[in-house]
Design an enzyme around this catalytic site. Structure first.
Site, PDB file in Angstrom:
ATOM      1  N   LYS A 170      50.936 -11.843  -5.387  1.00 45.35           N
ATOM      2  CA  LYS A 170      51.967 -12.400  -6.253  1.00 45.35           C
ATOM      3  C   LYS A 170      52.990 -11.316  -6.571  1.00 45.35           C
ATOM      4  O   LYS A 170      52.649 -10.259  -7.090  1.00 45.35           O
ATOM      5  CB  LYS A 170      51.375 -12.934  -7.555  1.00 45.35           C
ATOM      6  CG  LYS A 170      52.453 -13.488  -8.497  1.00 45.35           C
ATOM      7  CD  LYS A 170      51.931 -13.731  -9.888  1.00 45.35           C
ATOM      8  CE  LYS A 170      53.089 -14.015 -10.849  1.00 45.35           C
ATOM      9  NZ  LYS A 170      52.645 -14.126 -12.248  1.00 45.35           N
ATOM     10  N   GLY A 231      54.425 -15.884 -21.680  1.00 38.37           N
ATOM     11  CA  GLY A 231      53.711 -15.745 -22.944  1.00 38.37           C
ATOM     12  C   GLY A 231      54.329 -16.472 -24.117  1.00 38.37           C
ATOM     13  O   GLY A 231      53.848 -16.350 -25.245  1.00 38.37           O
ATOM     14  N   ALA A 257      54.320 -19.382 -15.874  1.00 39.09           N
ATOM     15  CA  ALA A 257      54.769 -18.836 -17.157  1.00 39.09           C
ATOM     16  C   ALA A 257      55.306 -19.921 -18.084  1.00 39.09           C
ATOM     17  O   ALA A 257      56.001 -20.848 -17.654  1.00 39.09           O
ATOM     18  CB  ALA A 257      55.834 -17.756 -16.981  1.00 39.09           C
ATOM     19  N   GLY A 258      54.969 -19.777 -19.359  1.00 35.13           N
ATOM     20  CA  GLY A 258      55.523 -20.613 -20.409  1.00 35.13           C
ATOM     21  C   GLY A 258      54.659 -21.771 -20.850  1.00 35.13           C
ATOM     22  O   GLY A 258      54.931 -22.393 -21.884  1.00 35.13           O
ATOM     23  N   ASN A 279      48.087 -17.932 -18.175  1.00 39.85           N
ATOM     24  CA  ASN A 279      47.144 -16.956 -18.708  1.00 39.85           C
ATOM     25  C   ASN A 279      47.060 -17.050 -20.233  1.00 39.85           C
ATOM     26  O   ASN A 279      46.026 -17.368 -20.801  1.00 39.85           O
ATOM     27  CB  ASN A 279      47.535 -15.551 -18.269  1.00 39.85           C
ATOM     28  CG  ASN A 279      46.566 -14.466 -18.705  1.00 39.85           C
ATOM     29  OD1 ASN A 279      46.817 -13.284 -18.522  1.00 39.85           O
ATOM     30  ND2 ASN A 279      45.430 -14.806 -19.282  1.00 39.85           N
ATOM     31  N   THR A 280      48.191 -16.787 -20.906  1.00 35.70           N
ATOM     32  CA  THR A 280      48.181 -16.692 -22.364  1.00 35.70           C
ATOM     33  C   THR A 280      47.727 -17.985 -23.032  1.00 35.70           C
ATOM     34  O   THR A 280      47.048 -17.939 -24.065  1.00 35.70           O
ATOM     35  CB  THR A 280      49.590 -16.310 -22.871  1.00 35.70           C
ATOM     36  OG1 THR A 280      50.067 -15.184 -22.143  1.00 35.70           O
ATOM     37  CG2 THR A 280      49.561 -15.965 -24.348  1.00 35.70           C
TER      38      THR A 280
END
Length: 328
Positions: A170, A231, A257-258, A279-280
């Site tokens: 990635k 995040g 993301a997001g 992830n977050t």
């Protein structure tokens, strides 16, 4: 003999080989990659590569049956590899490696992103991610988190390939520390180098259909536009441009993301995206294991909804029950 080891001066009884250095430091050579004076040292050359006074050495590692199922009938295919799960997860931000492993297991993900960081030379016996999350069970996706130039990203992924032998990677090249928004000129430059170097590049990018098409034309195997800032948990801010990207390229498109809630993941899948990387949203949930299960189900539901085809949107009401034969 004085070396610069992972950025710090270190005295070593010499002359010594790379293999001897790792032995003296108590580091398992199978778990790391070594770079000497900006040149990667192949594992097969550890014994023969002698170190000299003033050499700059970097040692890095990764941180962070039954009947046929619905997912197996509708696999995610990236660079010719088939995956049952369309959820990809990161390995950072958890309280410890044990929680990381439990969350990944609950998510059903088969691909996990891993960062490349210097080995802890003060205590090389400290546990590593691979001690809890096995690369034999999961596909590790080395990423370039924290890189702000094409050169940094290319160097990082070459080290990652040496450490684990993986070519599927990635790429992300960030523009600034405040937004973590992708620097697209540097991303395009790095992607071109990596593709020519034999990497299979999954690339984090802005939600710009033109830039996305340029990355696909360079040979990237998956396009990964942001849903919103890394995040942030803001969800999919520009669904229209995500859908245009999906319609514009022939390689898989994954929102990266997001995502903050399971509903965000479902929305991404209902747009027709091939997968979601997050992830977050899991790691910072009050109950990461429960949230991982929620994300797994949201991805599956969103994909089924997309395949089923939603009803047309209308600006007026239409009764569900027939109007003929009403009782007068």
């Amino acid at each position: 003999m004085k070396l610069i080891l992972n950025g710090e001066p270190r005295h070593l009884v010499g002359p010594a080989s790379v293999a001897e250095l790792l032995r003296q430091m108590g580091i398992d050579r199978a778990k790391v990659a070594v770079e000497c004076n900006l040149e990667i040292v192949p594992k097969s050359a550890y014994d023969a590569t002698l170190l000299a006074e003033g050499d700059k050495v970097e040692i890095v590692a990764f941180i962070g049956g039954g009947c046929q199922s619905e997912a197996e009938e509708d696999p995610l295919v990236i660079a010719g590899r088939r995956f049952s799960s369309r959820l990809l997860v990161g390995t950072g931000k958890y309280k410890d490696f044990e929680e990381t492993a439990r969350a990944i297991e609950a998510s059903g993900a088969e691909i996990v992103t891993v960062a490349v960081r210097r080995v802890n030379l003060t205590d090389p016996s400290q546990p590593m991610l691979v001690d809890y999350v096995s690369p034999q069970k999961y596909t590790f996706l080395p990423n370039t988190a924290g890189c702000y130039t094409a050169e940094e990203a290319v160097r990082t992924l070459r080290l990652a390939r040496e450490a684990g032998g993986w070519s599927l990677v990635k790429l992300e090249v960030l523009g600034d520390q405040t937004t973590l928004y992708p620097n697209m000129p540097e991303t395009l430059r790095a992607a071109e180098v990596l593709v020519k170097d034999g990497f299979e590049v999954m690339v984090y990018c802005s939600d710009d259909p033109i830039q996305a098409r340029m990355l696909a034309d360079l040979g990237c195997v998956a396009i990964m536009p942001l849903g919103s800032l890394i995040g942030s948990g803001l969800g999919i801010l520009n669904p229209t441009t995500i859908q245009i990207i999906k319609d514009s390229v022939s390689v898989p498109v994954l929102v990266d993301a997001g995502v903050g809630a399971a509903s965000d993941a479902a929305i991404a899948m209902e747009l027709g995206c091939d997968g979601v990387l997050l992830n977050t949203a899991i790691a910072h949930a009050r109950d990461p294991i429960l949230m991982a299960r929620a994300m797994k189900q949201a991805i599956a539901a969103g994909r089924l909804s997309f395949r089923a085809g939603r009803m047309p949107r209308k600006s007026y009401a239409e009764p569900s029950s027939p109007t003929h034969g009403l009782i007068g």
